[in-house]
Scaffold this active site. Structure first.
Site, PDB file in Angstrom:
ATOM      1  N   GLY A 128       0.820  -1.204   0.000  1.00 26.29           N
ATOM      2  CA  GLY A 128       0.000   0.000   0.000  1.00 26.29           C
ATOM      3  C   GLY A 128       0.859   1.260   0.000  1.00 26.29           C
ATOM      4  O   GLY A 128       1.011   1.908   1.042  1.00 26.29           O
ATOM      5  N   GLU A 245      18.555 -10.280  -3.821  1.00 21.57           N
ATOM      6  CA  GLU A 245      18.814 -10.222  -5.254  1.00 21.57           C
ATOM      7  C   GLU A 245      17.947  -9.151  -5.918  1.00 21.57           C
ATOM      8  O   GLU A 245      16.737  -9.154  -5.788  1.00 21.57           O
ATOM      9  CB  GLU A 245      18.511 -11.604  -5.833  1.00 21.57           C
TER      10      GLU A 245
END
Lengths: 392, 377
Positions: A128, A245
């Site tokens: 959100g 990553e």
């Protein structure tokens, strides 16, 4: 330099491939908009559980949180294989946003409570952040959270909430200090989507898919123990540079798959409308796409390498994001050119090449250069943070 | 996977930069554009003493015995500093293929002289047909006793005017093909029957036309096997195109750096033009192109250096880098405004060379075609 992967990494890559071959239906062409249908969502949940059993949802997590602590390059390879196969099952908000944030900023209680369900594939998170009036200028967000006893009371609205209609929890940024400079009055809260006062309205995208939503908060009460980090420090909690990553290898993997699909299709249909002989411009264009895809892949591998050496990619990640998503759009456009009139078909039939995959990709990739920081914002970052140019 | 340089390679890179900052100022680059020979003996000897001329020549022939990849690291710096002279022709191309294909006596005769700076060599492939395809080779070599007689014209030969030896790709069998029809000859500059005419070129580099009129070459001076010369020519094109990519990367990186410096400094409307988003996005696009060049270029060179099949990677790199460097220069000019258009300003030195480098060993169209063939379309 050494562009080879290690033996372990190659073995792991084969394991992932073997797993995907086994678990994906034999006629799987991939449906990346899996949140749009119940069938798609159920398959996603099934895959999520299986990936959890393998321990691959938490590939990059530290061992103390039940992760595999796999090398960055292994994570790159995993993400590359998943994206190439268009495999569902990864809740990126839970795994890649919430979890790393809690590992750095969360309380012990929060870690105990929120991390295991993510690791076990039992929960779906959504994000959100964006609001109707706050897109690229995210820090101008207006959703309010006011303290009332042991709780915050949240009022406002969030938009472009991917999987909002499927999610159990939302990572919310809300304004807790209206007098402070805009970056310094924001707080991160974790909110149960079942809390009274939350309503979710669907937004259907131009590809006809229901992936994102608008979420409304009407006097939604959130316990204080769901505050992440310090109050008013939410902007910085959200922007924590995390050691997970972020090579962006999925972009080149997706594009490579599209190109491979097109090349296979062209070869399977010699002397047809799709033959490229006599259409040198399209043949050249497709070759160019293969070239760009390799450029993108190398940029991603380097980001993975930098992270594996303890460097924080910054300019590089923005370069990868803007270049690669724009490239994905060019790849899709090239596919549409090659398919000609057939490219406009939208439902699977005997007439529809590649099961309308190219048309889907073409429409969906309009959002690639917008989501997670537009191409323009990425270029601002490259110029100011990367090249040191003065801010406007 | 390790995309960094090791300690020895970092040392090479850093020392190359330090040396070239001192020894190859832009004033020298400009002076050598006007110079007939295009290089100075001082710089050449200096490079010999640093071990650069014999970098990838085996130690038993007076070299450093380093790899093609190591040589590429040096090329990124020579590309950045626009090092004038026959380094590419002599070291990257000639010493590599002499090492690979030469007989023992050819190697012990020639390679030590290259390493110590006493011999300049070049390779002559292209002709008026202006292509790197084998069907563009019309120059013939006809057997005459123990000699071959060469007739024809080579065009766009780099450093021919100053070369002591020229490695010439000739057709030895009219009906032959790439597998058996071509032979490479080591031709001494003093052989009679050769006429070398310099060409004026966009990069002010030293290219020439060479006309061969009954040039008699002893069969001892065949490089490799008779009939197998296209393998060598192809090797030159592979080494040349991948190495050019690294040289271009060095240049492109410097153009980006110059442009960023300029836009931070140049003021209009009361603020540095680098604070305007239009200029910032130009610079971001340049940085993206440079980042894109780096790893595809080094990937191609690495594969060659490791002895792996590299055709696809070479062509991907040369097609991409050729176009990307040209774009980087073009945006560099746009960001510099009118000052960048002047001869006095250094940017044009790069732009003119970028075009020559783009054309060398196959431009993007040539290499895109190879990529298309590799895709099987």
């Amino acid at each position: 330099m050494d562009f080879k992967f290690s033996t372990e990494e190659e073995t792991f890559q084969n394991d992932v491939n073997g797993f995907l071959k086994k678990e994906l239906p034999s006629d799987w062409t991939g449906e990346t908009a899996y949140a749009s249908s119940d069938d798609g969502w159920n398959f996603n949940l099934k895959m999520k559980k299986k990936l959890a059993e393998k321990g691959w949802l938490t590939l990059g997590w530290p061992k103390e949180y039940g992760g595999m602590e796999a090398s960055i390059m292994s994570q790159v390879l995993f993400n590359e294989q998943m994206a190439y196969n268009r495999a569902p099952g990864i809740d990126i908000w839970g795994i890649k946003m919430l979890a790393p944030t809690l590992m750095v900023h969360g309380t012990e209680e929060q870690k105990q409570r929120f991390l295991p369900p993510v690791a076990n594939g039992e929960v779906q998170w959504c994000q959100g952040y964006s609001e109707p009036g706050s897109g690229s200028d995210l820090a101008s967000l207006q959703t309010r959270a006011e303290v009332d006893g042991d709780e915050y009371v949240v009022n406002g609205t969030k938009i472009w909430t991917s999987n909002g209609h499927r999610a159990d929890w939302i990572i919310l940024l809300a304004r807790t200090d209206t007098d402070a400079p805009k970056h310094r009055g924001i707080t991160m809260l974790l909110v149960d989507m079942k809390t009274p006062g939350i309503s979710v309205n669907p937004i259907v995208n131009m590809a006809g898919m229901h992936e994102f939503n608008q979420v409304f908060f009407d006097n939604v009460r959130v316990p204080k123990r769901n505050l992440v980090g310090e109050e008013n420090r939410g902007w910085y909690v959200g922007a924590t540079l995390l050691d997970f990553e972020r090579s962006g290898v999925q972009y080149s993997a997706e594009a490579r798959r599209t190109i491979d699909d097109l090349v296979g299709f062209i070869k399977d249909n010699p002397s047809s409308n799709f033959d490229l002989s006599g259409r040198e411009h399209l043949r050249n264009r497709l070759a160019d796409m293969a070239i760009e895809t390799e450029v993108s892949r190398m940029i991603s591998y380097n980001i993975g390498f930098m992270q594996s050496q303890g460097f924080v990619p910054n300019k590089e990640a923005s370069i990868c994001k803007s270049f690669s998503t724009e490239m994905e759009q060019r790849v899709a456009e090239t596919g549409m050119h090659i398919l000609g009139l057939y490219g406009q078909l939208t439902s699977d039939s005997k007439w529809a090449p590649l099961r309308v995959r190219i048309e889907r990709t073409f429409l969906r990739h309009h959002s690639a250069t917008l989501a997670s920081g537009t191409s323009e914002i990425q270029r601002n970052i490259i110029a100011t943070r990367g090249l040191g140019l003065p801010r406007a | 996977m390790d995309l960094g340089f090791d300690e020895v390679q970092m040392l090479l890179k850093n020392s190359a930069r330090e040396v070239l900052e001192q020894e190859c100022p832009i004033t020298l680059v400009r002076a050598m554009e006007e110079d007939e020979r295009g290089f100075t003996s001082e710089l050449w000897q200096n490079m010999a003493e640093l071990g650069w001329l014999g970098l990838s020549i085996p130690e038993q022939y007076g070299g450093q015995g380093m790899s093609f990849f190591d040589l590429a690291i040096l090329l990124e710096e020579t590309g950045r500093f626009l090092v004038p002279g026959p380094f590419f022709s002599t070291v990257v191309l000639s010493s590599s293929i002499l090492t690979e294909y030469g007989t023992e006596s050819q190697k012990s005769e020639i390679l030590p002289k290259i390493a110590n700076g006493d011999l300049i060599a070049t390779v002559a492939i292209t002709e008026p047909s202006a292509t790197y395809e084998s069907n563009g080779i019309q120059l013939t070599a006809t057997k005459d006793g123990s000699n071959y007689v060469l007739n024809g014209t080579k065009l766009f030969v780099n450093d021919a005017q100053i070369a002591d030896i020229i490695l010439v790709v000739a057709k030895t069998d009219d009906k032959g093909d790439e597998s058996n029809g071509f032979t490479v000859f080591i031709v001494d500059k003093n052989t009679s029957g050769m006429t070398i005419t310099p060409l004026d070129t966009i990069a002010s580099d030293k290219q020439a036309e060479i006309v061969f009129e009954s040039v008699s070459i002893s069969e001892e001076n065949v490089l490799g096997e008779v009939g197998k010369g296209w393998d060598i020519a192809k090797r030159v094109i592979d080494l040349g195109s991948s190495a050019k990519c690294i040289e271009m990367l060095g240049g492109a990186d410097r153009v980006l750096e110059m442009t960023v410096e300029y836009v931070k400094d140049r003021t209009q409307f009361g603020r540095p033009i680098g604070s305007f988003q239009a200029i910032q996005h130009h610079c971001a696009n340049m940085a993206t192109d440079v980042e894109g060049c780096r790893y595809v270029a080094y990937h191609a060179v690495w594969r060659i250096s490791e002895g792996l099949e590299a055709q696809k990677e070479i062509s991907i790199a040369k097609a991409w880098v050729s176009d990307a460097y040209r774009r980087v220069c073009a945006i560099g000019h746009q960001s510099h405004g009118a000052i960048g258009f002047t001869k006095e300003y250094d940017l044009q030195l790069y732009t003119r060379r970028a075009k020559a480098q783009e054309l060398a060993f196959g431009d993007s169209s040539y290499h895109r075609e190879i990529v298309a063939q590799q895709l099987g379309i």
